[in-house]
Design a protein around this motif. Structure first.
Motif, PDB file in Angstrom:
ATOM      1  N   ILE A   9     -24.934  25.930  13.556  1.00  0.00           N
ATOM      2  CA  ILE A   9     -26.084  25.592  12.716  1.00  0.00           C
ATOM      3  C   ILE A   9     -26.458  26.769  11.818  1.00  0.00           C
ATOM      4  N   CYS A  10     -26.499  27.972  12.388  1.00  0.00           N
ATOM      5  CA  CYS A  10     -26.872  29.163  11.609  1.00  0.00           C
ATOM      6  C   CYS A  10     -25.866  29.430  10.484  1.00  0.00           C
ATOM      7  N   VAL A  11     -24.593  29.280  10.796  1.00  0.00           N
ATOM      8  CA  VAL A  11     -23.560  29.486   9.775  1.00  0.00           C
ATOM      9  C   VAL A  11     -23.699  28.421   8.690  1.00  0.00           C
ATOM     10  N   TYR A  12     -23.913  27.178   9.104  1.00  0.00           N
ATOM     11  CA  TYR A  12     -24.091  26.084   8.133  1.00  0.00           C
ATOM     12  C   TYR A  12     -25.328  26.330   7.258  1.00  0.00           C
ATOM     13  N   ALA A  13     -26.424  26.801   7.868  1.00  0.00           N
ATOM     14  CA  ALA A  13     -27.674  27.026   7.131  1.00  0.00           C
ATOM     15  C   ALA A  13     -27.493  28.059   6.023  1.00  0.00           C
ATOM     16  N   TYR A  14     -26.597  28.999   6.225  1.00  0.00           N
ATOM     17  CA  TYR A  14     -26.364  30.023   5.208  1.00  0.00           C
ATOM     18  C   TYR A  14     -25.918  29.400   3.883  1.00  0.00           C
ATOM     19  N   PHE A  15     -25.247  28.247   3.957  1.00  0.00           N
ATOM     20  CA  PHE A  15     -24.718  27.601   2.757  1.00  0.00           C
ATOM     21  C   PHE A  15     -25.592  26.442   2.259  1.00  0.00           C
TER      22      PHE A  15
ATOM     23  N   PHE B 200     -27.834  36.509  10.491  1.00  0.00           N
ATOM     24  CA  PHE B 200     -27.965  37.610  11.448  1.00  0.00           C
ATOM     25  C   PHE B 200     -28.270  37.096  12.852  1.00  0.00           C
ATOM     26  N   LEU B 201     -28.986  35.974  12.945  1.00  0.00           N
ATOM     27  CA  LEU B 201     -29.376  35.425  14.246  1.00  0.00           C
ATOM     28  C   LEU B 201     -28.176  34.937  15.055  1.00  0.00           C
ATOM     29  N   THR B 202     -27.051  34.685  14.392  1.00  0.00           N
ATOM     30  CA  THR B 202     -25.862  34.243  15.143  1.00  0.00           C
ATOM     31  C   THR B 202     -25.438  35.274  16.176  1.00  0.00           C
ATOM     32  N   ALA B 203     -25.736  36.536  15.906  1.00  0.00           N
ATOM     33  CA  ALA B 203     -25.362  37.594  16.854  1.00  0.00           C
ATOM     34  C   ALA B 203     -26.046  37.392  18.203  1.00  0.00           C
ATOM     35  N   PHE B 204     -27.313  36.939  18.173  1.00  0.00           N
ATOM     36  CA  PHE B 204     -28.045  36.731  19.427  1.00  0.00           C
ATOM     37  C   PHE B 204     -27.454  35.566  20.214  1.00  0.00           C
ATOM     38  N   PHE B 205     -27.053  34.516  19.508  1.00  0.00           N
ATOM     39  CA  PHE B 205     -26.429  33.390  20.208  1.00  0.00           C
ATOM     40  C   PHE B 205     -25.069  33.791  20.784  1.00  0.00           C
ATOM     41  N   LEU B 206     -24.313  34.607  20.059  1.00  0.00           N
ATOM     42  CA  LEU B 206     -23.024  35.077  20.571  1.00  0.00           C
ATOM     43  C   LEU B 206     -23.208  35.915  21.837  1.00  0.00           C
ATOM     44  N   ILE B 207     -24.172  36.823  21.789  1.00  0.00           N
ATOM     45  CA  ILE B 207     -24.452  37.651  22.969  1.00  0.00           C
ATOM     46  C   ILE B 207     -24.946  36.769  24.114  1.00  0.00           C
TER      47      ILE B 207
ATOM     48  N   PHE C  68     -33.310  35.649  27.585  1.00  0.00           N
ATOM     49  CA  PHE C  68     -34.127  36.518  26.745  1.00  0.00           C
ATOM     50  C   PHE C  68     -33.484  36.720  25.380  1.00  0.00           C
ATOM     51  N   VAL C  69     -32.159  36.867  25.369  1.00  0.00           N
ATOM     52  CA  VAL C  69     -31.448  37.128  24.113  1.00  0.00           C
ATOM     53  C   VAL C  69     -31.374  35.882  23.244  1.00  0.00           C
ATOM     54  N   TYR C  70     -30.866  34.773  23.791  1.00  0.00           N
ATOM     55  CA  TYR C  70     -30.702  33.593  22.924  1.00  0.00           C
ATOM     56  C   TYR C  70     -32.046  32.951  22.578  1.00  0.00           C
ATOM     57  N   SER C  71     -33.053  33.133  23.454  1.00  0.00           N
ATOM     58  CA  SER C  71     -34.373  32.568  23.163  1.00  0.00           C
ATOM     59  C   SER C  71     -35.011  33.237  21.948  1.00  0.00           C
ATOM     60  N   MET C  72     -34.705  34.534  21.737  1.00  0.00           N
ATOM     61  CA  MET C  72     -35.201  35.221  20.538  1.00  0.00           C
ATOM     62  C   MET C  72     -34.802  34.448  19.293  1.00  0.00           C
ATOM     63  N   ALA C  73     -33.533  34.073  19.250  1.00  0.00           N
ATOM     64  CA  ALA C  73     -33.011  33.396  18.067  1.00  0.00           C
ATOM     65  C   ALA C  73     -33.567  31.982  17.946  1.00  0.00           C
ATOM     66  N   VAL C  74     -33.631  31.250  19.067  1.00  0.00           N
ATOM     67  CA  VAL C  74     -34.125  29.870  19.034  1.00  0.00           C
ATOM     68  C   VAL C  74     -35.552  29.820  18.508  1.00  0.00           C
TER      69      VAL C  74
ATOM     70  N   SER D 101     -39.735  40.188  14.404  1.00  0.00           N
ATOM     71  CA  SER D 101     -39.747  41.529  13.799  1.00  0.00           C
ATOM     72  C   SER D 101     -38.404  41.834  13.141  1.00  0.00           C
ATOM     73  N   LEU D 102     -37.312  41.544  13.852  1.00  0.00           N
ATOM     74  CA  LEU D 102     -35.982  41.791  13.285  1.00  0.00           C
ATOM     75  C   LEU D 102     -35.730  40.893  12.083  1.00  0.00           C
ATOM     76  N   TYR D 103     -36.169  39.645  12.178  1.00  0.00           N
ATOM     77  CA  TYR D 103     -36.037  38.728  11.048  1.00  0.00           C
ATOM     78  C   TYR D 103     -36.766  39.273   9.824  1.00  0.00           C
ATOM     79  N   GLY D 104     -37.992  39.770  10.042  1.00  0.00           N
ATOM     80  CA  GLY D 104     -38.765  40.335   8.939  1.00  0.00           C
ATOM     81  C   GLY D 104     -38.089  41.543   8.323  1.00  0.00           C
ATOM     82  N   MET D 105     -37.503  42.394   9.150  1.00  0.00           N
ATOM     83  CA  MET D 105     -36.835  43.599   8.648  1.00  0.00           C
ATOM     84  C   MET D 105     -35.606  43.242   7.825  1.00  0.00           C
ATOM     85  N   VAL D 106     -34.795  42.307   8.331  1.00  0.00           N
ATOM     86  CA  VAL D 106     -33.584  41.910   7.611  1.00  0.00           C
ATOM     87  C   VAL D 106     -33.943  41.247   6.284  1.00  0.00           C
ATOM     88  N   THR D 107     -34.970  40.400   6.312  1.00  0.00           N
ATOM     89  CA  THR D 107     -35.413  39.739   5.084  1.00  0.00           C
ATOM     90  C   THR D 107     -35.926  40.748   4.071  1.00  0.00           C
ATOM     91  N   GLN D 108     -36.659  41.754   4.567  1.00  0.00           N
ATOM     92  CA  GLN D 108     -37.197  42.800   3.682  1.00  0.00           C
ATOM     93  C   GLN D 108     -36.060  43.595   3.044  1.00  0.00           C
TER      94      GLN D 108
END
Length: 446
Positions: A335-341, A419-426, A262-268, A401-408
Motif C-alpha cells: 500500500i505504501c509503495v502504491y501510495a507513492y505513485f 519512508f514508512l515501509t521501513a517500519f513494516f519491513l522491520i 511497537f514498530v509496525y504500529s508506528m507506521a499503521v 515526529s519522524l513523518y513530520g521531519m521527513v516531510t519538512q
C-alpha cells in the motif's frame, strides 16, 4: 437519582451512549472536516491543482504545514501517554471518576468549539484548541473504559463494548453527513461565506459531544470509592507498568511480540492520521470537488474496515495469528509503495479501500494476539492492557515526529509514506522471531 443496578439494560445503554457522543471527534475533527479546513488555510494551489505554497510561520520559524500539525499531534499523544498511568491510577482507586470523565469531555468538546476561531492570524490559539481537543478525547476514554467492569457483568462486557462501537460509528456518520450537506450546499442554509459551515461543523461537534454525553452522566454511578487521592494512588499506574515491564523477562514470547507491534504500529497509526492530508496535497482533484472526494474516501475506509476485520479474523483461524500479521504487514508495504505513485482521485479511492481492508484487521488482530500471550491465570489484565495502550501512543509520537521531519526535509508527503515501509519491513522481521508457544501455539496448530 440512584443509578440503575449493575447489568441493567438502562445502565448499559447509557454507558454505550458516550460512544455516540464522543465519536464525532474522531470522524469530524481528526479524520475529515478539520484536516480539509487546515489544508485550505495553509496551502496555495495553482489552477492545475499543484501545490505552490504550503509553509506556515510559528515562533519565527517556517514549517511545512503537514510537519507542523504532525508535531502538535505527536506532542498531544505524548501528553496522553504520560498522564494515562496517572489517570488509570485515579480511575481504579478514587470514587469520583465521573467528575474526571466530565472534565476531559468538556475540555475536549469546548476545544472543538474553539476551532471556530482558527485562522492563520490566530494560529497559536487554533493549534492549542486542536491539541486540547485531542488530549480531552483520549484522556476521557481512560475513565470511560474503566467504567465497563462497574456497569456490566463479565458475560455482558463484550456485547456492550461492541454496542458502544456501533453507536459511535452511526452517530459520527450522521453528524458528518449533516456537516457535509452544509459545506457543499451552504446557500441552502442561508450562508454567504462558504467557510462558515466548516467552522460551524466544529461547533456542532462540541455541542453534540457535550449534549449527548449528558445521557451517560445521568445514569452512570459516581464510581466505586476505594481510597483517597494520595501520592501512592496517583503513581499506582506507573508502578503497574513497571511491574508489567519486569514480567516480560519471564515471557520472551510476549516481549518479542511487543517489539514487533511497537514498530509496525508506528507506521499503521501514522498512515491513519495522515491519510486525509495526503489526499489534500498529493491528489489532483481538478474537475472534482475535493471535499466530497476526501469525505467519501474516509467513509469508504470505515466501511471496508468492518469487512477487513472479518476477513483477517478468518485468515488467523486458518493460518495462525503471527502468520496473518506477517501477511498483513507485507500488504501494508504494498500500500505504501502504491501510495507513492497515487495522483488521481480514482487511484486515491483504490488506496483508501486497500487501507480500509487491513486497517481494522491489523488493529483487532494485534490486540487479540497480545491477549493470547498473557500468562495463564492472569487476573490483572487491566495493567497489561494499560501497558499496551501506552506503548501504542508512544509509537504514535515517534511515528508522527519522524513523518513530520521527513516531510519538512523533502517537502512532500510522498517521501514520508514511502519512508514508512521501513517500519513494516522491520515489523515483519521481528514477527518472524516471535516463538509460537502457549495458547498461541495451540491456535497456530489448529
Amino acid at each position: 437519582m440512584n443509578p440503575p443496578p449493575k447489568g441493567s439494560k438502562k445502565l448499559l445503554n447509557a454507558w454505550a451512549f458516550y460512544d455516540w457522543a464522543n465519536s464525532v471527534y474522531s470522524l469530524v475533527i481528526a479524520s475529515t472536516i478539520f484536516p480539509i479546513f487546515y489544508a485550505a488555510l495553509t496551502i496555495v494551489k495553482n489552477e492545475e491543482g499543484e501545490v505552490i505554497h504550503d509553509t506556515v510561520q510559528l515562533l519565527g520559524f517556517n514549517f511545512n504545514n503537514d510537519s507542523l500539525i504532525s508535531y502538535v499531534t505527536a506532542l498531544a499523544f505524548m501528553v496522553v501517554a504520560v498522564i494515562s498511568p496517572f489517570l488509570s491510577g485515579i480511575a481504579d482507586y478514587v470514587g469520583n471518576k465521573k467528575k474526571f470523565l466530565k472534565f476531559f469531555c468538556y475540555m475536549g468538546a469546548l476545544s472543538c468549539i474553539g476551532l471556530y476561531w482558527f485562522s492563520i492570524e490566530n494560529l497559536w490559539f487554533g493549534l492549542t484548541c486542536y491539541f486540547l481537543a485531542l488530549v480531552g478525547f483520549w484522556a476521557s476514554l481512560v475513565f470511560y473504559n474503566s467504567y465497563l467492569p462497574d456497569i456490566a457483568f463479565p458475560e455482558q462486557q463484550d456485547k456492550v463494548s461492541a454496542k458502544g462501537f456501533s453507536m459511535g460509528y452511526i452517530g459520527s456518520v450522521i453528524l458528518l453527513i449533516l456537516c457535509l450537506m452544509m459545506v457543499l450546499n451552504y446557500e441552502w442554509f442561508g450562508f454567504e461565506d462558504e467557510g462558515m459551515p466548516t467552522r460551524l461543523s466544529f461547533v456542532l461537534t462540541g455541542v453534540w459531544w457535550i449534549g449527548f454525553s449528558q445521557i451517560t452522566y445521568y445514569y452512570l454511578p459516581k464510581g466505586n470509592k476505594k481510597e483517597k487521592l494520595t501520592r501512592d494512588v496517583l503513581f499506582n499506574g506507573f508502578r503497574e507498568i513497571k511491574m508489567i515491564w519486569r514480567s516480560f523477562e519471564n515471557n520472551p514470547q510476549l516481549k518479542k511480540y511487543l517489539r514487533a507491534f511497537f514498530v509496525y504500529s508506528m507506521a499503521v497509526q501514522t498512515v491513519m492520521l495522515i491519510a486525509t492530508y495526503f489526499g489534500i496535497e498529493e491528489v489532483n482533484w481538478s474537475g472534482q470537488d475535493a471535499t466530497t472526494g476526501l469525505i467519501v474516501s474516509i467513509l469508504l475506509i470505515q466501511l471496508v474496515a468492518v469487512a477487513g476485520a472479518t476477513i483477517t479474523s478468518r485468515l488467523s483461524s486458518k493460518m495462525g495469528n503471527i502468520q496473518t500479521l506477517i501477511l498483513v504487514n507485507v500488504f501494508w508495504i504494498g500500500i505504501c509503495v502504491y501510495a507513492y505513485f497515487v495522483k488521481t482521485p480514482m487511484q486515491f479511492y483504490i488506496a483508501a479501500g486497500l487501507v480500509g481492508l487491513v486497517m481494522g484487521g491489523i488493529q483487532t488482530l494485534s490486540r487479540s494476539t497480545y491477549s493470547k500471550m498473557l500468562p495463564e491465570g492472569t487476573l490483572d489484565t487491566t495493567s497489561y492492557f494499560s501497558f499496551y495502550d501506552v506503548s501504542e501512543k508512544i509509537g504514535i509520537v515517534i511515528g508522527m515526529s519522524l513523518y513530520g521531519m521527513v516531510t519538512q526535509i523533502f517537502g512532500s508527503i510522498r517521501f514520508s509514506v514511502l519512508f514508512l515501509t521501513a517500519f513494516f519491513l522491520i515489523g515483519v522481521f521481528l514477527l518472524l522471531k516471535v516463538p509460537r508457544t502457549g495458547k498461541l501455539a495451540k491456535k497456530e496448530a489448529a
